[in-house]
Enzyme design. Structure first.
Site, short mmCIF file in Angstrom:
data_model
loop_
_atom_site.label_atom_id
_atom_site.label_comp_id
_atom_site.label_asym_id
_atom_site.label_seq_id
_atom_site.Cartn_x
_atom_site.Cartn_y
_atom_site.Cartn_z
N GLN A 77 29.32 -8.41 3.06
CA GLN A 77 28.42 -9.51 2.76
C GLN A 77 28.73 -10.30 1.51
O GLN A 77 28.18 -10.84 1.06
CB GLN A 77 26.89 -9.17 2.64
CG GLN A 77 26.28 -8.73 3.79
CD GLN A 77 26.04 -10.01 4.80
OE1 GLN A 77 25.99 -11.02 4.48
NE2 GLN A 77 25.89 -9.77 6.13
N SER A 78 30.22 -10.16 1.30
CA SER A 78 30.53 -10.76 -0.09
C SER A 78 30.36 -12.19 -0.14
O SER A 78 30.94 -13.06 0.95
CB SER A 78 32.16 -10.46 -0.28
OG SER A 78 32.68 -11.25 -1.38
#
Ligand SMILES: *Cc1c(COP(=O)(O)O)cnc(C)c1O
Length: 332
Positions: A77-78
């Site tokens: 989920q960067s």
């Protein structure tokens, strides 16, 4: 003088400056300090966030080097990976993300929603990897292969936090000084979240270059035993050198709180969720579950514990991460 030496480093334009600063009226009344927020979460490109300031320098260098491909690393989920992917696509680079399943979360939404959807919409190529080591190994292998075909990959490190990326927040510091001047105020303290150190480091460098009396403090979003402060110091000194100055910062310049990180990166505690609700209900501004909720909790706790004194003027930099809310529906 600083601005002139920064101009040596070409920037690729991704942002309209300055990002707005707002006074948080309701919360300031409740807490007894003057709390302001700088909306780096509202840059118009790709749902915004702090990584765009670093990417202006990093992609500027990639362009100068005639890179064809951009590689970078992050968690699944960067926000950094998402913004790198979007900015790269827009400017004609091929983008490949090396994403780690490093967060101890099993909810389906973490794998399918939030930043994942945005990466899919722009057709970013995603390689799943175990950890940083295997990511860098996979990048080395891809690089050899692509270079054989005549391509020129450019690698951006975790969070865009090397010396060059850090210059983005040196710029931000000077932007804040100008805005404070226009508002007729002086901030006693500037705060933000810290994950890979570039945002914090850049602010510290800007502060050192301007010799203003403002304090800088960042809040670590993951438990650690001093590595982040050391890394922040290293890239801050390297960034000072890029500005043509003596790299004379010491660990005393790196004020980093490890108290409000919770148990793990990417895992919010209930009190972080309460902070998200508190700001949303009082000011209509949303924080994310991974970074900004943790840092803003630190600011509130420091006010309540009188670490931040009554009447002080405090700026909180909202560094973005909003798509992350939708990867964590179990908390809401
Ligand atoms: C990456 C990130 C941070 C941390 O910034 P660093 O420069 O990596 O320390 C803070 N907030 C958000 C939303 C981020 O995506």
């Amino acid at each position: 003088m600083t601005r002139i030496s920064l101009k040596k480093h070409p920037k690729l334009k991704l942002i309209e400056y300055p990002s707005a600063i707002y006074f948080l009226r309701n919360i300031s009344n409740l807490l007894g300090v003057d709390l302001y927020i700088k909306r780096d979460d509202l840059f118009s490109l790709g749902f915004g966030g702090n990584k765009l300031r670093k990417l202006e320098y990093l992609l500027g260098e990639a362009q100068k080097k005639n890179a064809t491909h951009i590689f970078t690393i992050g968690a699944l989920q960067s926000n950094h990976a998402r913004m790198t992917a979007i900015a790269s696509k827009m400017h004609g680079f091929e983008i490949e993300l090396f994403l780690k399943k490093s967060v101890p979360v099993t909810e389906q939404a973490y794998f399918s929603n939030g930043n994942k959807i945005l990466n899919n919409i722009i057709d970013a190529t995603i390689h799943q990897v175990q950890d940083n080591n295997s990511a860098y190994q996979a990048i080395a292998e891809r690089t050899i292969l692509l270079e054989k075909e005549g391509a020129r990959p450019y690698v951006i490190p975790v969070g865009g936090s090397n010396a060059l990326g850090t210059l983005g927040y040196v710029d931000c510091y000077f932007e804040i000084l100008q805005q404070a001047n226009d508002l007729g105020i002086r901030f006693d303290l500037i705060t933000s979240a810290s994950g890979s150190g570039g945002t914090h480091g850049g602010l510290v460098v800007g502060n050192a270059l301007s010799s203003s009396k403002t304090k800088i403090k960042a809040y670590n979003v993951e438990p650690d035993e001093g590595q982040l402060a050391g890394h922040t110091l290293k890239i801050a000194n390297e960034a000072l050198a890029l500005c043509g100055e003596k790299p004379n910062l010491t660990l005393e310049n790196i004020v980093l709180s490890n108290e409000y990180s919770g148990a793990a990166y990417g895992v919010p505690e209930e009190y972080h969720i309460d902070t998200i609700k508190f700001l949303a209900k009082n000011e209509g501004i949303f924080l994310d579950p991974v970074y900004t909720s943790k840092a803003f909790t630190g600011v509130i706790m420091d006010i309540q514990n009188n670490v931040i004194k009554k009447g002080e003027k405090v700026l909180y930099i909202h560094t973005g991460g909003i798509p992350g809310i939708f990867a964590y529906p179990q908390y809401f």
